[in-house]
Design an enzyme around this catalytic site. Sequence first.
Site, PDB file in Angstrom:
ATOM      1  N   TYR A  87       0.834  -1.211   0.000  1.00 37.86           N
ATOM      2  CA  TYR A  87       0.000   0.000   0.000  1.00 37.86           C
ATOM      3  C   TYR A  87       0.864   1.254   0.000  1.00 37.86           C
ATOM      4  O   TYR A  87       0.694   2.148  -0.841  1.00 37.86           O
ATOM      5  CB  TYR A  87      -0.921  -0.009   1.225  1.00 37.86           C
ATOM      6  CG  TYR A  87      -1.852   1.180   1.291  1.00 37.86           C
ATOM      7  CD1 TYR A  87      -3.048   1.199   0.575  1.00 37.86           C
ATOM      8  CD2 TYR A  87      -1.529   2.289   2.071  1.00 37.86           C
ATOM      9  CE1 TYR A  87      -3.897   2.287   0.630  1.00 37.86           C
ATOM     10  CE2 TYR A  87      -2.376   3.391   2.134  1.00 37.86           C
ATOM     11  CZ  TYR A  87      -3.559   3.381   1.416  1.00 37.86           C
ATOM     12  OH  TYR A  87      -4.396   4.482   1.474  1.00 37.86           O
TER      13      TYR A  87
ATOM     14  N   LYS B  93       1.595   4.012  -3.127  1.00 39.72           N
ATOM     15  CA  LYS B  93       1.287   5.424  -2.902  1.00 39.72           C
ATOM     16  C   LYS B  93       2.530   6.287  -3.135  1.00 39.72           C
ATOM     17  O   LYS B  93       2.466   7.354  -3.761  1.00 39.72           O
ATOM     18  CB  LYS B  93       0.775   5.627  -1.480  1.00 39.72           C
ATOM     19  CG  LYS B  93      -0.615   5.056  -1.223  1.00 39.72           C
ATOM     20  CD  LYS B  93      -1.667   5.771  -2.035  1.00 39.72           C
ATOM     21  CE  LYS B  93      -3.070   5.309  -1.666  1.00 39.72           C
ATOM     22  NZ  LYS B  93      -4.121   5.971  -2.477  1.00 39.72           N
TER      23      LYS B  93
END
Length: 275
Positions: A183, A187
């Site tokens: 994650y 990002k």
Amino acid sequence: MFVLTQLITALGKATGCLTVAVVVIAAVLNYFEDAEPIKYTSMTEDMKTLEENFRQQNKSCFILGASGETGKVLLQELLGRRIFSKITLIGRRALTFEDKAYEKVVQEVVDFEKLDDYAAAFQGHDVGYCCLGTTRAKAGAEGFIRVDHDYVLKSAELAKSGGCTQFHLESSRGADKKSNFLYLKVKGQVEADVEALGFDRLAIYRPGFLLVDKQKSRPGEWLARKFFGALFAVGSKSMSIPIQMVAKAMVSNTLLQPEQKTEILENQAIASLGK
């Protein structure tokens, strides 16, 4: 009656212990608060004056991810402050609104798998807001990468080619393209790739845990919101933030003139702008 009294007493003690724990954790986290918020040359100016000056420029914007939690609140904030002459929502489906305030909102339905075919939807906008995103739990690892990186980057490319000069990207606290966590790595990578496009101004927002009021949620989500909400309430501004503050910060920051071309706003800076 005795059993009930004992149960109430036990619950009271548990609540008290939780409260103490939250306060202690908040005090510890204060040592790890984000760095000082970015300084702006126009922060002392009256926000109403900034809004009026911006409004007179007759600019337009688009929002990616208007059906999501942040996107919905961002749209409401933009409509309420009326700083743009035109607001366009770009998404995979048209949204339904009952309030008359949404009457003039333009909607462009696109296929994110074939975005080049919808380049026209990204043309003619001065400012872009990207709140697009999903989770690995919902879309799987490949689906998550496709949405949070590929869709976001391609949209930014088309927007830049279409004349967009200012881009606002919602990311996440801890984003780092070198992270071992998928994650945070994705990002961080999309942040770097969008920055490489060379917008005249790029604002990246890294909020912590988003405090959202949901009527339906899983027990774990409910507990997390209560915990982080309590931390925020007792003064810790680094780990969580109400989603309304994120939206307000994105709009207010649009009006300001930062000292650098690319800015990264951590949770504390977002909270300061979103007051």
